[in-house]
Design an enzyme around this catalytic site. Structure first.
Site, PDB file in Angstrom:
ATOM      1  N   ARG A   1      31.180  -9.366  19.218  1.00  0.00           N
ATOM      2  CA  ARG A   1      29.516  -9.581  17.804  1.00  0.00           C
ATOM      3  C   ARG A   1      30.072 -11.243  17.713  1.00  0.00           C
ATOM      4  NH1 ARG A   1      31.957 -10.758  13.742  1.00  0.00           N
ATOM      5  NH2 ARG A   1      29.659 -11.058  12.866  1.00  0.00           N
ATOM      6  N   GLY A   2      28.500 -11.383  17.465  1.00  0.00           N
ATOM      7  CA  GLY A   2      28.797 -13.295  16.723  1.00  0.00           C
ATOM      8  C   GLY A   2      28.699 -14.019  17.354  1.00  0.00           C
ATOM      9  N   ALA A   3      27.649 -14.967  17.523  1.00  0.00           N
ATOM     10  CA  ALA A   3      26.993 -15.384  18.367  1.00  0.00           C
ATOM     11  C   ALA A   3      27.610 -16.303  19.653  1.00  0.00           C
ATOM     12  CB  ALA A   3      26.143 -16.395  17.623  1.00  0.00           C
TER      13      ALA A   3
ATOM     14  N   ARG B   1      22.154  -9.362  24.694  1.00  0.00           N
ATOM     15  CA  ARG B   1      21.851  -9.451  23.527  1.00  0.00           C
ATOM     16  C   ARG B   1      20.736  -9.830  23.334  1.00  0.00           C
ATOM     17  NH1 ARG B   1      25.695  -8.440  18.404  1.00  0.00           N
ATOM     18  NH2 ARG B   1      23.343  -7.823  17.381  1.00  0.00           N
TER      19      ARG B   1
ATOM     20  N   GLN C   1      29.672  -5.528   8.465  1.00  0.00           N
ATOM     21  CA  GLN C   1      30.468  -6.874   9.244  1.00  0.00           C
ATOM     22  C   GLN C   1      30.906  -7.288   8.062  1.00  0.00           C
ATOM     23  OE1 GLN C   1      27.586  -5.776  10.547  1.00  0.00           O
ATOM     24  NE2 GLN C   1      26.472  -6.684  12.635  1.00  0.00           N
TER      25      GLN C   1
ATOM     26  N   ASP D   1      22.388 -17.127  14.576  1.00  0.00           N
ATOM     27  CA  ASP D   1      22.610 -16.658  15.566  1.00  0.00           C
ATOM     28  C   ASP D   1      21.770 -17.456  16.795  1.00  0.00           C
ATOM     29  OD1 ASP D   1      23.119 -14.260  14.148  1.00  0.00           O
ATOM     30  OD2 ASP D   1      24.061 -14.004  16.794  1.00  0.00           O
TER      31      ASP D   1
ATOM     32  N   ASN E   1      19.662 -15.068  11.714  1.00  0.00           N
ATOM     33  CA  ASN E   1      21.050 -14.785  11.252  1.00  0.00           C
ATOM     34  C   ASN E   1      20.939 -13.398  11.244  1.00  0.00           C
ATOM     35  OD1 ASN E   1      23.577 -15.491  11.144  1.00  0.00           O
ATOM     36  ND2 ASN E   1      23.738 -14.694   8.605  1.00  0.00           N
ATOM     37  N   LYS E   2      21.757 -12.305  10.909  1.00  0.00           N
ATOM     38  CA  LYS E   2      22.181 -10.939  10.794  1.00  0.00           C
ATOM     39  C   LYS E   2      20.840 -10.683   9.740  1.00  0.00           C
ATOM     40  CE  LYS E   2      23.948  -8.755  12.312  1.00  0.00           C
ATOM     41  NZ  LYS E   2      23.236  -8.281  13.243  1.00  0.00           N
TER      42      LYS E   2
HETATM   43  O1  MRU Z   1      25.079  -8.438  15.460  1.00  0.00           O
HETATM   44  P1  MRU Z   1      25.957  -9.501  15.236  1.00  0.00           P
HETATM   45  O2  MRU Z   1      27.499  -8.750  14.186  1.00  0.00           O
HETATM   46  O3  MRU Z   1      26.541 -10.166  16.451  1.00  0.00           O
HETATM   47  O4  MRU Z   1      25.962 -10.836  14.004  1.00  0.00           O
HETATM   48  C1  MRU Z   1      26.484 -12.230  14.177  1.00  0.00           C
HETATM   49  C2  MRU Z   1      25.811 -13.131  12.942  1.00  0.00           C
HETATM   50  O5  MRU Z   1      24.324 -12.799  12.069  1.00  0.00           O
HETATM   51  C3  MRU Z   1      26.677 -14.201  12.308  1.00  0.00           C
HETATM   52  O6  MRU Z   1      26.246 -14.233  11.143  1.00  0.00           O
HETATM   53  C4  MRU Z   1      26.194 -15.036  13.545  1.00  0.00           C
HETATM   54  O7  MRU Z   1      26.441 -14.898  14.450  1.00  0.00           O
HETATM   55  C5  MRU Z   1      26.551 -16.605  13.178  1.00  0.00           C
HETATM   56  S1  MRU Z   1      29.127 -16.692  13.230  1.00  0.00           S
HETATM   57  C6  MRU Z   1      29.605 -17.108  13.758  1.00  0.00           C
END
Ligand code: MRU
Length: 339
Positions: free
Chosen positions: A49-51, A86, A187, A228, A238-239
């Site tokens: 996970r993470g963009a 996603r 997370q 994201d 973002n999250k």
């Molecule tokens: O649902 P996730 O854990 O994939 O969400 C991730 C985030 O919201 C991060 O803040 C985002 O991807 C930036 S990470 C470099």
């Protein structure tokens, strides 16, 4: 394809291996990716996970398929399948669209696998650039609040917001990090806490609803978050929970920065209203399941609203820490995100 190594994934001996983040921080289990469907499941279940990390996992897999002799039709089919795994994190689409365009313009399998390697190396380099730009903004003894997880588990480099935190720590600034636990999937409490521990950075975990109190007591000097997807007017997804932090920061006069590479910009999104927001399963909010046990604390079948992300409007952002520098609202309005 050459071997590639990151915290969240590695490509070794012609195999793509993913560190299963569902099991962190207590267990480090590497999952060997066997098929498109396998990778889609790993992405959707947040094993990776993470963009940027999602995008690089997908592009590395396509590079691997090309290296293994897949036909153009097979590569295109895999790209279409992975592209929709996603919906909010745009790096996935940005990297795969680049590969699709190259295939359509006649790139051969060697070129596609070289492209996969280059995308990986680029993310590592972009993280370093953001970290250096951002660290210059961190005062000594800063108390920094961060949300979700944005380090080496969310990118293949040192990270975005966490990259800045790590660079400030490496510069010997005496920082303290408030780690939002980040409901519902934790997370922050699981992964950022692990990152901070690995790097030896002083931190404390807080529940998301404790941030206002800390800001009210002048215990937060700055907020650093990742993204994201960034629209060209500077609004960004973002999250879930990021937007409320930005509102709180504005109210308390706390500088609020978003840290992201240009690969997270969606040039087709004019503003935040155009960003698709992923809705996730009700059970994630009803309780916990999986590696941390199975427990539901709500009534059975309690109705749930579970958006994975929210959109923070640009007017709440103090600065955009990008790979090409730090930008303010005027510079964003003048087109800094589209150049
Ligand atoms: O649902 P996730 O854990 O994939 O969400 C991730 C985030 O919201 C991060 O803040 C985002 O991807 C930036 S990470 C470099």
């Amino acid at each position: 394809m050459k071997d590639l190594f990151a915290t969240c994934l590695k490509y070794q001996n012609n195999q793509l291996l993913i560190l299963d983040q569902r099991r962190l921080p207590h267990e480090q289990h590497w999952h060997q990716c066997e098929s498109d469907d396998d990778l889609v499941t790993l992405i959707q279940s947040l094993a990776i996970r993470g963009a940027p990390a999602i995008g690089i996992a997908a592009s590395t897999w396509i590079g691997h398929l090309a290296d293994s002799g897949a036909s153009n039709d097979e590569l295109i089919k895999s790209i279409h399948k992975l592209r929709v795994a996603r919906p909010t994190a745009v790096n996935l689409m940005n990297y795969l669209d680049q590969m699709l365009e190259a295939i359509e313009q006649g790139a051969d399998n060697i070129a596609i696998s070289i492209m996969a390697e280059a995308l990986f190396d680029e993310d590592v380099a972009l993280c370093k650039l953001m970290a250096n730009h951002g660290a210059a903004l961190v005062p000594d003894k800063a108390k920094i609040l961060t949300h979700c997880n944005t380090g080496g588990l969310a990118t293949v480099g040192m990270g975005t917001a966490i990259g800045v935190i790590k660079a400030a720590h490496e510069q010997k600034k005496q920082i303290h990090v408030w780690v939002d636990e980040t409901r519902p999937l934790l997370q922050g409490g699981r992964l950022t806490a692990w990152d901070m521990q690995q790097a030896g950075i002083p931190y404390q975990i807080i529940c998301d609803n404790m941030a206002a109190m800390l800001m009210g007591k002048n215990e937060v000097d700055m907020i650093l978050v990742g993204a994201d997807r960034i629209a060209i007017n500077g609004d960004f997804a973002n999250k879930i929970g990021t937007y409320s932090l930005a509102v709180l920061a504005k109210h308390h006069g706390v500088p609020f920065y978003v840290v992201a590479p240009h690969t997270t910009v969606d040039k087709l999104c004019a503003d935040g209203d155009a960003i698709p927001i992923e809705q996730r399963a009700a059970d994630e909010v009803r309780g916990v399941s999986g590696n941390f046990g199975n427990c539901q604390w709500t009534p059975t079948d309690a109705p749930v609203f579970n958006p994975a992300f929210d959109v923070t409007p640009a007017y709440l952002v103090t600065g955009w820490i990008l790979d090409k520098g730090v930008f303010n609202q005027q510079e964003i309005d003048a087109g800094a995100l589209v150049r």
